[in-house]
Design a protein around this motif. Structure first.
Motif, PDB file in Angstrom:
ATOM      1  N   GLY A 185       1.044  -1.203   0.054  1.00  0.00           N
ATOM      2  CA  GLY A 185       0.125   0.039  -0.064  1.00  0.00           C
ATOM      3  C   GLY A 185       0.756   1.351  -0.140  1.00  0.00           C
ATOM      4  N   TRP A 226       3.298   2.110   1.478  1.00  0.00           N
ATOM      5  CA  TRP A 226       4.776   2.017   1.513  1.00  0.00           C
ATOM      6  C   TRP A 226       5.447   1.448   0.412  1.00  0.00           C
ATOM      7  CZ3 TRP A 226       5.947   5.093   5.216  1.00  0.00           C
ATOM      8  CH2 TRP A 226       5.063   5.190   6.192  1.00  0.00           C
ATOM      9  N   VAL A 271      11.794   8.308   2.835  1.00  0.00           N
ATOM     10  CA  VAL A 271      10.351   8.109   3.195  1.00  0.00           C
ATOM     11  C   VAL A 271      10.438   7.311   4.507  1.00  0.00           C
ATOM     12  CG1 VAL A 271      10.245   5.948   1.554  1.00  0.00           C
ATOM     13  CG2 VAL A 271       7.950   7.163   2.581  1.00  0.00           C
ATOM     14  N   VAL A 277     -10.310  -3.469  -7.990  1.00  0.00           N
ATOM     15  CA  VAL A 277     -11.819  -3.865  -7.731  1.00  0.00           C
ATOM     16  C   VAL A 277     -12.643  -2.481  -8.380  1.00  0.00           C
ATOM     17  CG1 VAL A 277     -13.540  -4.029  -6.082  1.00  0.00           C
ATOM     18  CG2 VAL A 277     -11.237  -5.324  -5.921  1.00  0.00           C
ATOM     19  N   CYS A 305     -10.103  -2.891   2.888  1.00  0.00           N
ATOM     20  CA  CYS A 305      -8.903  -2.188   3.555  1.00  0.00           C
ATOM     21  C   CYS A 305      -8.150  -1.184   2.327  1.00  0.00           C
ATOM     22  CB  CYS A 305      -8.158  -3.362   3.896  1.00  0.00           C
ATOM     23  SG  CYS A 305      -8.941  -4.307   5.075  1.00  0.00           S
ATOM     24  N   HIS A 337      -4.108   6.109  -4.922  1.00  0.00           N
ATOM     25  CA  HIS A 337      -2.577   5.610  -5.153  1.00  0.00           C
ATOM     26  C   HIS A 337      -2.198   6.215  -6.529  1.00  0.00           C
ATOM     27  CE1 HIS A 337      -1.798   3.375  -1.530  1.00  0.00           C
ATOM     28  NE2 HIS A 337      -3.062   3.767  -1.057  1.00  0.00           N
ATOM     29  N   TRP A 357      -2.288   4.553  12.821  1.00  0.00           N
ATOM     30  CA  TRP A 357      -3.337   4.001  12.059  1.00  0.00           C
ATOM     31  C   TRP A 357      -3.501   2.400  12.358  1.00  0.00           C
ATOM     32  CZ3 TRP A 357      -5.997   5.957   7.719  1.00  0.00           C
ATOM     33  CH2 TRP A 357      -6.650   4.909   6.992  1.00  0.00           C
TER      34      TRP A 357
HETATM   35  C1  LIG Z   1       4.359   8.952   3.434  1.00  0.00           C
HETATM   36  C2  LIG Z   1       3.370   8.640   4.320  1.00  0.00           C
HETATM   37  C3  LIG Z   1       3.716   8.346   5.357  1.00  0.00           C
HETATM   38  C4  LIG Z   1       2.580   7.998   6.475  1.00  0.00           C
HETATM   39  N1  LIG Z   1       3.081   7.756   7.722  1.00  0.00           N
HETATM   40  C5  LIG Z   1       2.129   7.244   8.621  1.00  0.00           C
HETATM   41  C6  LIG Z   1       2.591   7.228  10.019  1.00  0.00           C
HETATM   42  O1  LIG Z   1       3.842   7.603  10.543  1.00  0.00           O
HETATM   43  N2  LIG Z   1       1.748   6.722  10.963  1.00  0.00           N
HETATM   44  C7  LIG Z   1       0.260   6.608  10.577  1.00  0.00           C
HETATM   45  O2  LIG Z   1      -0.519   6.259  11.452  1.00  0.00           O
HETATM   46  N3  LIG Z   1      -0.041   6.843   9.357  1.00  0.00           N
HETATM   47  C8  LIG Z   1       0.738   7.329   8.455  1.00  0.00           C
HETATM   48  N4  LIG Z   1       0.402   7.400   7.060  1.00  0.00           N
HETATM   49  C9  LIG Z   1      -1.032   7.151   6.741  1.00  0.00           C
HETATM   50  C10 LIG Z   1      -0.955   5.686   5.958  1.00  0.00           C
HETATM   51  O3  LIG Z   1      -1.711   5.826   4.951  1.00  0.00           O
HETATM   52  C11 LIG Z   1      -1.473   4.581   6.827  1.00  0.00           C
HETATM   53  O4  LIG Z   1      -0.785   4.331   8.200  1.00  0.00           O
HETATM   54  C12 LIG Z   1      -1.635   3.227   6.332  1.00  0.00           C
HETATM   55  O5  LIG Z   1      -0.478   2.941   5.522  1.00  0.00           O
HETATM   56  C13 LIG Z   1      -2.935   3.008   5.711  1.00  0.00           C
HETATM   57  O6  LIG Z   1      -2.930   1.548   5.433  1.00  0.00           O
HETATM   58  P1  LIG Z   1      -4.184   0.848   4.466  1.00  0.00           P
HETATM   59  O7  LIG Z   1      -3.701  -0.391   4.377  1.00  0.00           O
HETATM   60  O8  LIG Z   1      -5.295   1.112   5.193  1.00  0.00           O
HETATM   61  O9  LIG Z   1      -3.951   1.740   3.227  1.00  0.00           O
HETATM   62  P2  LIG Z   1      -3.046   1.854   1.972  1.00  0.00           P
HETATM   63  O10 LIG Z   1      -1.603   1.918   2.438  1.00  0.00           O
HETATM   64  O11 LIG Z   1      -3.348   3.160   1.268  1.00  0.00           O
HETATM   65  O12 LIG Z   1      -3.031   0.880   1.062  1.00  0.00           O
HETATM   66  C14 LIG Z   1      -4.427   0.499   0.430  1.00  0.00           C
HETATM   67  C15 LIG Z   1      -4.047  -0.469  -0.788  1.00  0.00           C
HETATM   68  O13 LIG Z   1      -5.559  -0.480  -1.293  1.00  0.00           O
HETATM   69  C16 LIG Z   1      -5.408  -0.701  -2.724  1.00  0.00           C
HETATM   70  N5  LIG Z   1      -6.744  -0.443  -3.301  1.00  0.00           N
HETATM   71  C17 LIG Z   1      -7.388   0.715  -2.923  1.00  0.00           C
HETATM   72  N6  LIG Z   1      -8.489   0.717  -3.826  1.00  0.00           N
HETATM   73  C18 LIG Z   1      -8.377  -0.418  -4.412  1.00  0.00           C
HETATM   74  C19 LIG Z   1      -9.295  -1.046  -5.446  1.00  0.00           C
HETATM   75  N7  LIG Z   1     -10.640  -0.491  -5.988  1.00  0.00           N
HETATM   76  N8  LIG Z   1      -9.044  -2.110  -5.949  1.00  0.00           N
HETATM   77  C20 LIG Z   1      -7.776  -2.924  -5.516  1.00  0.00           C
HETATM   78  N9  LIG Z   1      -6.871  -2.282  -4.817  1.00  0.00           N
HETATM   79  C21 LIG Z   1      -7.264  -1.133  -4.146  1.00  0.00           C
HETATM   80  C22 LIG Z   1      -4.471   0.363  -2.926  1.00  0.00           C
HETATM   81  O14 LIG Z   1      -3.725   0.108  -4.232  1.00  0.00           O
HETATM   82  C23 LIG Z   1      -3.370   0.146  -1.758  1.00  0.00           C
HETATM   83  O15 LIG Z   1      -2.279  -0.749  -2.140  1.00  0.00           O
HETATM   84  C24 LIG Z   1       1.444   7.720   6.166  1.00  0.00           C
HETATM   85  C25 LIG Z   1       1.021   8.120   4.753  1.00  0.00           C
HETATM   86  C26 LIG Z   1       1.907   8.199   3.947  1.00  0.00           C
HETATM   87  C27 LIG Z   1       1.449   8.790   2.470  1.00  0.00           C
END
Ligand SMILES: Cc1cc2nc3c(=O)[nH]c(=O)nc-3n(C[C@H](O)[C@H](O)[C@H](O)COP(=O)(O)OP(=O)(O)OC[C@H]3O[C@@H](n4cnc5c(N)ncnc54)[C@H](O)[C@@H]3O)c2cc1C
Length: 491
Positions: A47, A49, A57, A107, A142, A148, A396
């Motif tokens: 995601g 990362w 980063v 999706v 999730c 992205h 998060w």
């Molecule tokens: C540079 C950066 C640093 C961060 N640092 C922190 C931190 O230190 N602490 C903190 O709490 N948060 C931080 N965040 C917020 C961060 O987004 C969350 O911590 C966490 O990584 C979110 O995880 P996730 O799996 O929910 O979503 P994401 O990491 O956004 O992953 C979601 C995945 O779902 C996939 N997806 C989305 N829609 C679809 C679809 N329709 N079909 C198929 N796949 C799909 C995407 O391709 C992606 O790979 C940071 C964000 C960034 C950008």
């Protein structure tokens, strides 16, 4: 092109980031017999990362709380993106999750049929363009909170005549050579604050160009408690738990003080920065935000490395608005022109609602603006679907574990009741409830949320129709949440 039938799974997880991998761990742990698939649009897991691979980063949060409850973190408190990916890979290996992950699977639509008690999920493969169709009994979204593929890029005058290179951190080109280059980073958030010290040593000079200042907090990269405990050679699990509790306490304190004594916290943050800045630095102009602490994220600068780059003269700050790009740089409202060979637009995200998937329930397209959240985990009128949205002010991932526990209880309750469907529904006493926006701007108002409020679902004025609560409240509320209080209909 013919749609290929990809089969049926008990649970379909969208997203293979921190949330999707955590959700899959808990599901396998509690329901090892359920079939599962994890679909992600990107060409690799991780995601955020995986998307963000710009120099330097790293997490803002400590990894003891950004890591999962079930998997000890063994490194220093703040980790680089690569280290977080390696940690996620260990979870994938230890739980044998790789067999369920399908990358390059976007999706596009999800259609619920009450008659069949299942979702039909439309998927497009990134490599071949092939359309696939899965069916599933339970959809676990999730997908994170932003798009992205398309980062947020404001329009500026004159970008067409700029002869240098423009880069967005979400699409950092591999091998971009910064040696001898004058770099301007537009933005003042966490991304700018991490990128600048990482590239300051390579570039000729880095200028941070911000419209308005943000708050920064500069704790040591390794917590003093971890240093104290190191000689005791404690088991990893103990260290993880002790450091988690310590960091949770600190985040609780920061969050509570921001709410109860914002001026005190403002003064604390500004004054702890002052000695780290060069003599005579204009702190009021460049480092004094116009909003309350925590109305937007506080950017963490471990060991104050951003300030070190300023002290050493490798980086500087301009606080002004962009008037126009020129051939060789950026002209700001004061009339000054900042020369640039490379402009990095650390301007943030486009928020997306549940992965921009088109939802339909029994033939009716779901208009999320008319829906209400159920505890920030389900949506009114949308059956057999849970989503993960992490904390704003704590890590998060703390919420990934808590939400996964609740979803586990929900699936167990369905099993015990012999139900094949569960749907949040307003009780008679909730129907005249005052609806509030997704996010109260008084509480949290970064640009990406404010730009998207109008397409997001709402919250109510009472539990369980609220969300974005703090971890301090939810760690008590969620484990005890009554799943039989009349707000969930089981059939
Ligand atoms: C540079 C950066 C640093 C961060 N640092 C922190 C931190 O230190 N602490 C903190 O709490 N948060 C931080 N965040 C917020 C961060 O987004 C969350 O911590 C966490 O990584 C979110 O995880 P996730 O799996 O929910 O979503 P994401 O990491 O956004 O992953 C979601 C995945 O779902 C996939 N997806 C989305 N829609 C679809 C679809 N329709 N079909 C198929 N796949 C799909 C995407 O391709 C992606 O790979 C940071 C964000 C960034 C950008």
């Amino acid at each position: 092109m013919e749609i290929q039938d990809a089969g049926h799974v008990d649970v379909l997880i969208v997203g293979a980031g921190v949330s999707g991998i955590g959700a899959a761990h808990h599901l396998r742990d509690q329901f090892p017999d359920r079939t599962l698939v994890i679909l992600d649009a990107q060409d690799n897991r991780g995601g955020t990362w995986w998307t963000h691979r710009y120099p330097g980063v790293r997490s803002d949060s400590d990894l003891f709380t950004y890591g999962y409850r079930f998997k000890p973190w063994r490194g220093p408190s703040i980790a680089a993106g690569e280290e977080i990916l390696a940690y996620l890979d260990e979870v994938i290996d230890e739980d044998a999750l790789g067999q369920f992950i399908r990358c390059g699977h976007r999706v596009t639509a999800a259609t619920w049929s009450t008659e069949d008690r299942q979702w039909t999920v439309e998927v497009t493969r990134g490599d071949t363009g092939q359309q696939l169709r899965y069916t599933t009994g339970f959809l676990w979204m999730c997908q994170g909170y932003y798009n992205h593929a398309e980062p947020y890029l404001p329009r500026w005058e004159g970008t067409d005549r700029f002869q240098g290179v423009m880069v967005h951190p979400q699409r950092w080109p591999e091998g971009l050579d910064l040696a001898g280059k004058r770099v301007v980073v537009i933005g003042s958030g966490a991304t700018a604050a991490t990128l600048i010290p990482a590239i300051a040593g390579q570039a000729e000079h880095v200028t941070m160009l911000q419209r308005s200042p943000s708050y920064y907090f500069a704790p040591p990269a390794t917590h003093e408690l971890a240093v104290t405990l190191a000689p005791l050679d404690l088991p990893d699990e103990w260290m993880h738990e002790i450091m988690r509790r310590q960091y949770i306490l600190r985040s609780d304190w920061l969050t509570r003080t921001a709410r109860e004594a914002p001026e005190e916290l403002h003064t604390f943050l500004i004054e702890s920065m002052r000695p780290l800045l060069p003599e005579g630095f204009d702190v009021d102009k460049h480092f004094t935000p116009r909003y309350r602490p925590w109305q937007q994220r506080i950017a963490v600068v471990p060991d104050g490395d951003l300030f070190a780059a300023l002290r050493e003269g490798k980086a500087s700050i301009v606080t002004d608005t962009i008037e126009t790009f020129t051939e060789h740089g950026i002209k700001v409202s004061s009339g000054a022109e900042i020369p640039a060979d490379i402009v990095v637009t650390a301007t943030g995200f486009n928020m997306s609602v549940l992965g921009d998937v088109a939802f339909t329930v029994d033939g009716e397209p779901v208009d999320f603006t008319e829906r209400v959240t159920w505890r920030g985990i389900m949506i009114s009128g949308v059956p057999n679907m849970a989503y993960v949205f992490g904390y704003l002010r704590h890590s998060w991932t703390l919420r990934v574990d808590l939400v996964s526990d609740l979803v586990g209880r929900l699936l167990a309750t369905m099993r015990d009741k012999g139900a094949t469907m569960v749907v949040p529904a307003l009780r008679p006493q909730d129907t005249d409830m005052r609806l509030r926006p997704f996010c109260d701007p008084e509480n949290f108002n970064p640009g990406y949320v404010m730009r998207t409020q109008h397409i997001l679902f709402k919250q109510g004025d009472r539990e369980p129709w609220t969300h974005l609560l703090e971890h301090e409240q939810e760690r008590d509320i969620l484990p005890k949440a009554d799943l039989d209080d009349g707000t969930l209909a089981y059939r």
